[in-house]
Every structure is written in structure tokens, then in C-alpha cells.
Design a protein around this motif. Structure first.
Motif, short mmCIF file in Angstrom:
data_model
loop_
_atom_site.label_atom_id
_atom_site.label_comp_id
_atom_site.label_asym_id
_atom_site.label_seq_id
_atom_site.Cartn_x
_atom_site.Cartn_y
_atom_site.Cartn_z
N TRP A 263 0.83 -1.21 0.00
CA TRP A 263 0.00 0.00 0.00
C TRP A 263 0.86 1.26 0.00
O TRP A 263 0.63 2.19 -0.79
N GLN A 264 1.89 1.29 0.85
CA GLN A 264 2.77 2.45 0.89
C GLN A 264 3.56 2.59 -0.40
O GLN A 264 3.84 3.71 -0.86
N ASN A 265 3.91 1.47 -1.00
CA ASN A 265 4.62 1.52 -2.28
C ASN A 265 3.74 2.16 -3.37
O ASN A 265 4.21 2.99 -4.15
N PHE A 266 2.47 1.77 -3.42
CA PHE A 266 1.55 2.35 -4.40
C PHE A 266 1.34 3.83 -4.14
O PHE A 266 1.31 4.64 -5.08
N LYS A 267 1.21 4.21 -2.89
CA LYS A 267 1.03 5.62 -2.55
C LYS A 267 2.24 6.44 -2.99
O LYS A 267 2.10 7.52 -3.55
N GLN A 268 3.42 5.92 -2.72
CA GLN A 268 4.62 6.65 -3.08
C GLN A 268 4.80 6.74 -4.59
O GLN A 268 5.12 7.79 -5.13
N GLY A 269 4.58 5.63 -5.28
CA GLY A 269 4.77 5.61 -6.73
C GLY A 269 3.76 6.46 -7.48
O GLY A 269 4.11 7.11 -8.47
N MET A 270 2.49 6.46 -7.03
CA MET A 270 1.45 7.23 -7.71
C MET A 270 1.32 8.65 -7.18
O MET A 270 0.57 9.45 -7.72
N GLY A 271 2.05 8.95 -6.11
CA GLY A 271 2.05 10.31 -5.59
C GLY A 271 0.88 10.66 -4.70
O GLY A 271 0.78 11.80 -4.22
N THR A 272 -0.01 9.71 -4.44
CA THR A 272 -1.18 9.96 -3.60
C THR A 272 -1.79 8.64 -3.16
O THR A 272 -1.59 7.61 -3.82
N GLY A 273 -2.54 8.70 -2.06
CA GLY A 273 -3.25 7.53 -1.59
C GLY A 273 -4.69 7.48 -2.07
O GLY A 273 -5.43 6.55 -1.72
N ASN A 274 -5.10 8.47 -2.86
CA ASN A 274 -6.45 8.52 -3.40
C ASN A 274 -6.54 7.61 -4.62
O ASN A 274 -5.97 7.90 -5.68
N ILE A 275 -7.25 6.50 -4.48
CA ILE A 275 -7.33 5.51 -5.56
C ILE A 275 -7.97 6.11 -6.81
O ILE A 275 -7.56 5.80 -7.94
N PHE A 276 -8.97 6.97 -6.64
CA PHE A 276 -9.61 7.57 -7.81
C PHE A 276 -8.63 8.45 -8.58
O PHE A 276 -8.69 8.53 -9.81
N ALA A 277 -7.71 9.10 -7.85
CA ALA A 277 -6.72 9.95 -8.52
C ALA A 277 -5.74 9.11 -9.34
O ALA A 277 -5.12 9.64 -10.27
N TRP A 278 -5.58 7.84 -9.00
CA TRP A 278 -4.68 6.98 -9.77
C TRP A 278 -5.15 6.83 -11.21
O TRP A 278 -4.34 6.63 -12.12
#
Length: 444
Positions: A263-278
């Protein structure tokens, strides 16, 4: 007359391919059963195409980032023990990295791109199809581009499959009831182009999602494989490998430090923890200041750094053929002042020529297989032991991973990457400044 490079045609070619697949197919469907796309199908497909184009443009146009010299001083101010544990290995206590071409400190995970001509923060690779680096700031746009490309082409493949199945069922009907020859040719081109592109981008998307979940870049994947190869070699020599000038380098297995949980890896790589923003094509790019230091998992001591020590990345202090004892001596009888000056200039020219001819020996070493077998140097060997004739493949900078890739295949400037990473390359003034900053932080 200077002709444009192949890279200058990459982006227009991608736009031509997108337009061909997206819009010629919809024209062709007007004449193939079951005739035009439904209103809902057309809306979904064209929305996917628009999202694809937006994400591609952003992947091309977004600045991959540069290392601000002012921001580099932030790492000298890390004195809080709790914060220190979250700062990446190599940013505080580990080996300091210095880029000779940029004349600046190289932050963790940064690499010097031979195309962009500068250090790129968290560089993944230089993509020829976007004519841009996939980096800390452009990776979210790049992976969204791959996602929408695969989604749109999968939907198009579904439409094509339906119409091809109807054509097959009606294969015994008179030919004038079916599509014309140009329409058949266009259908074949659509099937071929869509299938090949969908297959390639699907593999690329899966690979990037895997890297996102593990928080590794393409270059770091190469480094991990390289480290494993060095560890296997060192097992046969008591945990040590030979470096230049007889230096013995201890090789110990190190865990990759930046994998901090999916989860932290995805947040860091995508720049946000907002799934819709991905998935939103207009999502903001990650801030540049978040790409200068990275949280680590704490599996390794903060005194070690990533990438791990590599004997073949070490400078040779003294080139082959250089005699320390005779370097500054003048054999022969006493000479006059004029003769001394002439002899000095002659020795100077000889020394300069000797240094030039030995430059390759300073920066290049025999491959591991050749060093172990003590061959006569007439042949070069690849990572699999096969012979290669390209002189540029000499030395361990020519090492290839299991997919046959070198660092230069990712756009990395190999000369900078292999020989500008050691503390010895950092200017004395920079080392003194950082030492004073460190003392100041301790006194506080």
C-alpha cells in the motif's frame, strides 16, 4: 545537412498509431456486421481513447525533474533520530554519491540520463516512445497511459472479434455480400496492429504494476540482479571479491531498502493515496521535493547504501604501467638548466600520452570470467560466458542481466553511473561543507 533523429519521429508515430486504431476502426465498423457501434459502446470506447491521449501527452510533456542544488542541503539538516530512520540509505550516513557531469550531489535512486543530459530523480528508464524519462514525476502519467492503452485496445479487440466471427459464419455467402478488398485489407491491418501493440503494452503494464507494488524501478531491478550475481561469486572466495589495485571488497547480501509495503509503495509511486486519482488523467504530478529522499524498510543498517558495493565500480588508483618510484625521478647525469627544462617537457609529454593510453585501463577491467581464467585478453566474455567481440563490452560495465540488458539500454550514462558514485570523486570543499553541517547538527 542534419537529418532528424529517429527519436524525433517516435511521438508522432505513436499519435498516428492511436489515430489509426481508434478512428479507422470505427469507420470500418460502419460496413461490417453487426454494423456501427452502439451509442453506449461508442461513448465508452471514445472516452478511453481520450483518456489515453491525455495521459500520453502528459507523459511526454511533463518535466522528469532535475536535482535542485538548494534542495540537496535538506539532507544535511536531518538531525531528528526518528526522521533519520525514515530517510533513505545513502542520504544520511551511507556512501555519498557525486555526479561529475552535473557537479552536484546525486540523491538516492537518481541516475544521470545520457539523453536528458542531467540527473533524473528516481529514474526508471528513458522511454523512446515518449521521448522522455520515466521518473518520480512522470511515472504516474506513464502507467496511466499504459492502463488506458491496454483498456482501449482490449475493447477494440472485442469489437473486432465479434465482426470476424460473423464474417467466418458467412464465409459461404457470395463475395459481393461481404466487405470489399480494401475493407478486408484494413481489417487485417487492424487485427495485426492491435494484437501486436496490445501484447507488448500488456506485458509492459504488468511489469510496471509489479515494480510499483515492490517499489522498484527498472534500473533498480537490474541492480538487484547484479547484486545477486556478485553475492553468488563471492561465496566461492570467502565472501570477498578482488577490486582494483589488490583491494579486497567484502560482499554481503543486502535487502532492497525501498520496499515499505504494497500500500505504501503504491502511494509513493502514484504520488497519492487517493485511488480515484490513480485513474484520473488530470491528476497532479508528484512534487519534486518528495523525490529527493525516500522512506526505507529498516532491514539494513543505515551505514550501508544502495546500490551495494561493487568491486568493478571502484576507480583504479594507479594505472597499469605507472611506476610510483620513477614517476618524479630523473635518471642520468647532471644537466644544464636548459637541458633540464627540455627533459622535463619531454617527460611531461610522455606522461600525458601514457595517461591517455591507460585511460581505458583506469575505467575498464577485465570481465570476471576472464580474470578468473587468466586468458590472454584476445577475447571478451559476456555474463553467460559467451564470447563477444565488441570492445565496448569489456569490463563489468558491460554486464547484462538475464534479459540481456545493460544500464545503457535504460538510458543511463554508464560512465557516470559506474565511476562517479564514490566518495573519492566528491570535491574536498563539498566534503568539508558537509562535515561542518554534520557537526552543527550534532551540537544542536
Amino acid at each position: 545537412m542534419q537529418f532528424p533523429s529517429v527519436a524525433s519521429f517516435a511521438v508522432p508515430s505513436v499519435f498516428v498509431l492511436i489515430s489509426f486504431l481508434a478512428y479507422s476502426s470505427q469507420w470500418l465498423f460502419l460496413y461490417l456486421e453487426p454494423h456501427p457501434l452502439g451509442q453506449r459502446q461508442s461513448a465508452i470506447f471514445n472516452v478511453l481513447v481520450v483518456c489515453l491521449i491525455i495521459c500520453y501527452v502528459r507523459a511526454v510533456r511533463t518535466d522528469p525533474g532535475r536535482i535542485p542544488k538548494v534542495a540537496l542541503d535538506l539532507r544535511d539538516e536531518v538531525s531528528d533520530p526518528e526522521k533519520l530512520g525514515k530517510v533513505s540509505i545513502g542520504a544520511s550516513r551511507g556512501r555519498q554519491r557525486w555526479c561529475r557531469k552535473c557537479e552536484a550531489v546525486k540523491p538516492p535512486r537518481a541516475h544521470h540520463c545520457k539523453v536528458c543530459k542531467r540527473c533524473i530523480p528516481k529514474m526508471d528508464h528513458h522511454c523512446p516512445w515518449t521521448a522522455n524519462c520515466v521518473s518520480h514525476t512522470t511515472f504516474p502519467h506513464f502507467i496511466r497511459f499504459l492502463f488506458y492503452a491496454v483498456a482501449a485496445m482490449s475493447y477494440l479487440a472485442y469489437f473486432i472479434f465479434i465482426r470476424c466471427s460473423i464474417l467466418y459464419e458467412n464465409r459461404n455467402l457470395p463475395s459481393y455480400l461481404g466487405p470489399s478488398l480494401p475493407q478486408f485489407v484494413l481489417l487485417f491491418l487492424l487485427i495485426f496492429g492491435n494484437s501486436i501493440t496490445l501484447f507488448a503494452l500488456s506485458i509492459l503494464l504488468i511489469r510496471n504494476i509489479w515494480c510499483l507494488g515492490a517499489n522498484t524501478t527498472t534500473i533498480e531491478g537490474w541492480e538487484i540482479e547484479r547484486h545477486k550475481a556478485l553475492v553468488r561469486r563471492a561465496r566461492y572466495f570467502g565472501g570477498f571479491l578482488n577490486g582494483p589495485d589488490g583491494v579486497r571488497v567484502r560482499i554481503e547480501r543486502q535487502e532492497f531498502p525501498y520496499d515499505i509495503g504494497i500500500w505504501q509503495n503504491f502511494k509513493q509511486g502514484m504520488g497519492t493515496g487517493n485511488i480515484f486519482a490513480w485513474f484520473w488523467p488530470f491528476s497532479a504530478s508528484p512534487r519534486m521535493d518528495t523525490g529527493l529522499e525516500f522512506e526505507v524498510n529498516g532491514f539494513e543498517d543505515t551505514s550501508v547504501s544502495w546500490p551495494p558495493p561493487d568491486p568493478d565500480r571502484m576507480h583504479r588508483k594507479v594505472p597499469h604501467g605507472f611506476d610510483r618510484e620513477e614517476a618524479f625521478t630523473q635518471p642520468g647525469p647532471d644537466l644544464t638548466a636548459e637541458q633540464n627544462i627540455a627533459a622535463f617537457k619531454q617527460r611531461q609529454q610522455v606522461d600525458i600520452q601514457r595517461w591517455k593510453t591507460s585511460a581505458s585501463s583506469i575505467k575498464r577491467r577485465k570481465p570476471f570470467v576472464k580474470r578468473m581464467e587468466d586468458t590472454d585478453g584476445s577475447l571478451e566474455y559476456g555474463s553467460d560466458g559467451s564470447e563477444v567481440e565488441d570492445a565496448e563490452d569489456s569490463g563489468e560495465e558491460g554486464w547484462k542481466n538475464s534479459e540481456g540488458e545493460r544500464l545503457r539500454d535504460f538510458g543511463v550514462d554508464e560512465e557516470v553511473e559506474f565511476y562517479d558514485d564514490e566518495d573519492d570523486d566528491i570535491p574536498l570543499s563539498e566534503l568539508m561543507r558537509k562535515r561542518k553541517a554534520g557537526r552543527g547538527a550534532q551540537s544542536r
